[in-house]
Design an enzyme around this catalytic site. Sequence first.
Site, PDB file in Angstrom:
ATOM      1  N   GLU A  94      22.541  87.998  36.515  1.00 58.77           N
ATOM      2  CA  GLU A  94      23.613  87.208  36.695  1.00 58.77           C
ATOM      3  C   GLU A  94      24.793  87.413  36.040  1.00 58.77           C
ATOM      4  O   GLU A  94      25.666  87.654  36.376  1.00 58.77           O
ATOM      5  CB  GLU A  94      22.482  86.022  37.310  1.00 58.77           C
ATOM      6  CG  GLU A  94      22.102  86.006  38.557  1.00 58.77           C
ATOM      7  CD  GLU A  94      20.714  84.959  38.595  1.00 58.77           C
ATOM      8  OE1 GLU A  94      20.928  84.184  37.236  1.00 58.77           O
ATOM      9  OE2 GLU A  94      20.033  85.070  39.009  1.00 58.77           O
ATOM     10  N   GLY A 126      14.914  86.137  41.873  1.00 58.14           N
ATOM     11  CA  GLY A 126      14.947  84.766  42.800  1.00 58.14           C
ATOM     12  C   GLY A 126      14.768  85.409  44.050  1.00 58.14           C
ATOM     13  O   GLY A 126      15.088  85.111  44.710  1.00 58.14           O
ATOM     14  N   LYS A 146      18.964  78.417  34.398  1.00 57.99           N
ATOM     15  CA  LYS A 146      19.776  79.113  35.281  1.00 57.99           C
ATOM     16  C   LYS A 146      20.919  77.552  35.189  1.00 57.99           C
ATOM     17  O   LYS A 146      20.815  77.096  34.322  1.00 57.99           O
ATOM     18  CB  LYS A 146      19.765  79.215  36.510  1.00 57.99           C
ATOM     19  CG  LYS A 146      18.199  80.598  36.279  1.00 57.99           C
ATOM     20  CD  LYS A 146      18.831  81.136  37.831  1.00 57.99           C
ATOM     21  CE  LYS A 146      17.142  82.289  37.844  1.00 57.99           C
ATOM     22  NZ  LYS A 146      17.897  83.272  38.004  1.00 57.99           N
ATOM     23  N   GLU A 158      13.741  92.459  33.302  1.00 56.78           N
ATOM     24  CA  GLU A 158      13.899  91.641  35.264  1.00 56.78           C
ATOM     25  C   GLU A 158      14.136  92.769  36.244  1.00 56.78           C
ATOM     26  O   GLU A 158      16.001  92.885  35.937  1.00 56.78           O
ATOM     27  CB  GLU A 158      14.419  91.127  34.444  1.00 56.78           C
ATOM     28  CG  GLU A 158      14.138  89.459  33.682  1.00 56.78           C
ATOM     29  CD  GLU A 158      14.819  88.230  33.482  1.00 56.78           C
ATOM     30  OE1 GLU A 158      13.988  87.386  34.312  1.00 56.78           O
ATOM     31  OE2 GLU A 158      16.077  88.210  33.656  1.00 56.78           O
ATOM     32  N   ASN A 206      14.152  80.376  32.680  1.00 57.02           N
ATOM     33  CA  ASN A 206      15.671  79.834  32.433  1.00 57.02           C
ATOM     34  C   ASN A 206      16.050  79.131  33.047  1.00 57.02           C
ATOM     35  O   ASN A 206      15.881  79.498  34.851  1.00 57.02           O
ATOM     36  CB  ASN A 206      16.074  81.834  32.823  1.00 57.02           C
ATOM     37  CG  ASN A 206      17.560  81.691  33.097  1.00 57.02           C
ATOM     38  OD1 ASN A 206      18.197  80.945  32.460  1.00 57.02           O
ATOM     39  ND2 ASN A 206      17.633  82.682  34.068  1.00 57.02           N
ATOM     40  N   SER A 217      10.166  86.396  39.981  1.00 55.57           N
ATOM     41  CA  SER A 217       9.664  85.973  40.602  1.00 55.57           C
ATOM     42  C   SER A 217       8.373  85.989  40.080  1.00 55.57           C
ATOM     43  O   SER A 217       7.025  85.618  40.566  1.00 55.57           O
ATOM     44  CB  SER A 217       9.664  86.897  42.169  1.00 55.57           C
ATOM     45  OG  SER A 217      11.149  86.628  42.665  1.00 55.57           O
TER      46      SER A 217
HETATM   47  C1  PEP Z   1      15.288  84.599  35.779  1.00 50.34           C
HETATM   48  O1  PEP Z   1      15.786  84.320  36.484  1.00 50.34           O
HETATM   49  O2  PEP Z   1      15.302  86.009  34.848  1.00 50.34           O
HETATM   50  C2  PEP Z   1      14.471  85.000  36.775  1.00 50.34           C
HETATM   51  C3  PEP Z   1      13.249  85.887  36.321  1.00 50.34           C
HETATM   52  O3  PEP Z   1      14.331  84.806  38.181  1.00 50.34           O
HETATM   53  P1  PEP Z   1      13.310  84.096  38.729  1.00 50.34           P
HETATM   54  O4  PEP Z   1      11.986  83.667  38.058  1.00 50.34           O
HETATM   55  O5  PEP Z   1      13.528  83.199  39.996  1.00 50.34           O
HETATM   56  O6  PEP Z   1      12.899  85.006  39.717  1.00 50.34           O
END
Ligand code: PEP
Length: 249
Positions: free
Chosen positions: A97, A173, A12, A167, A10, A213
């Site tokens: 988000e 993040g 973003k 998630e 992703n 993460s």
């Molecule tokens: C995400 O944006 O779906 C995500 C899991 O971000 P990160 O891996 O940076 O935590």
Amino acid sequence: MARRKIVAGNWKMNKTPSEAVALVEELKPLVASDDVDVVFCVPAIDIIPVAEAVKGTNIAVGAENMYFEEKGAYTGEISPAMLVDAGVKYVVLGHSERREYFAETNETVNKKVLKAFEHGITPIMCCGESLEQREQGVTMDFIRQQVKVGLQNVTAEQAKTMVIAYEPIWAIGTGKTATTEQAQEVCAGIRACIAEVYDDATAEAIRIQYGGSVNAATAPELFAQADIDGGLVGGAALKPDFGKIVNYK
Ligand code: PEP
């Protein structure tokens, strides 16, 4: 039959179109894999150049959002037909988000999931609890509601083909990955919820990712869990590390 793993990046709101093509060129050889589905979910403006850049590779292109109407006076939105025409195969729906900053609800996520299926796009439907909910002991109640409402009127045949991304919001993040046990426990709970809503065959077929993460060090143990079928990866999807996550074995 064993479920095929799926690792999706992703991106973003990162990478201009020219930067996106450069990143694809860098990652292409690193994410080659015969046994994992690889998806790059990229900003809308990057979709067309990225779709061109991944031609002839194992990388599928995904969108990060989509509107639930066919067309019309919805300034700034992107329709499912636009995505399909641009070469999109997957769409991330209900990312935390988008829920937090753009007022997405379980109901709008459900409308988008249904619309994606109408157009042959595979939804990656996100769910996950906040730290407060985890501490209150309501993680599974909250996620069951997200999943059940998100899947209203979705048929078992459709559900079997889709992806759910678990998630935990506190792990996105933040550099704080859920422990393997926490991630497996919730992914197993989501699969049990699918079995209740549909049946065992649907629960066995649906792919459930962990996201939050994920990095090259944590992916092998996470992806080895019985109910974790890959990952949705944010920060590490923009780095060569993503190749190590795809080739986690
Ligand atoms: C995400 O944006 O779906 C995500 C899991 O971000 P990160 O891996 O940076 O935590």
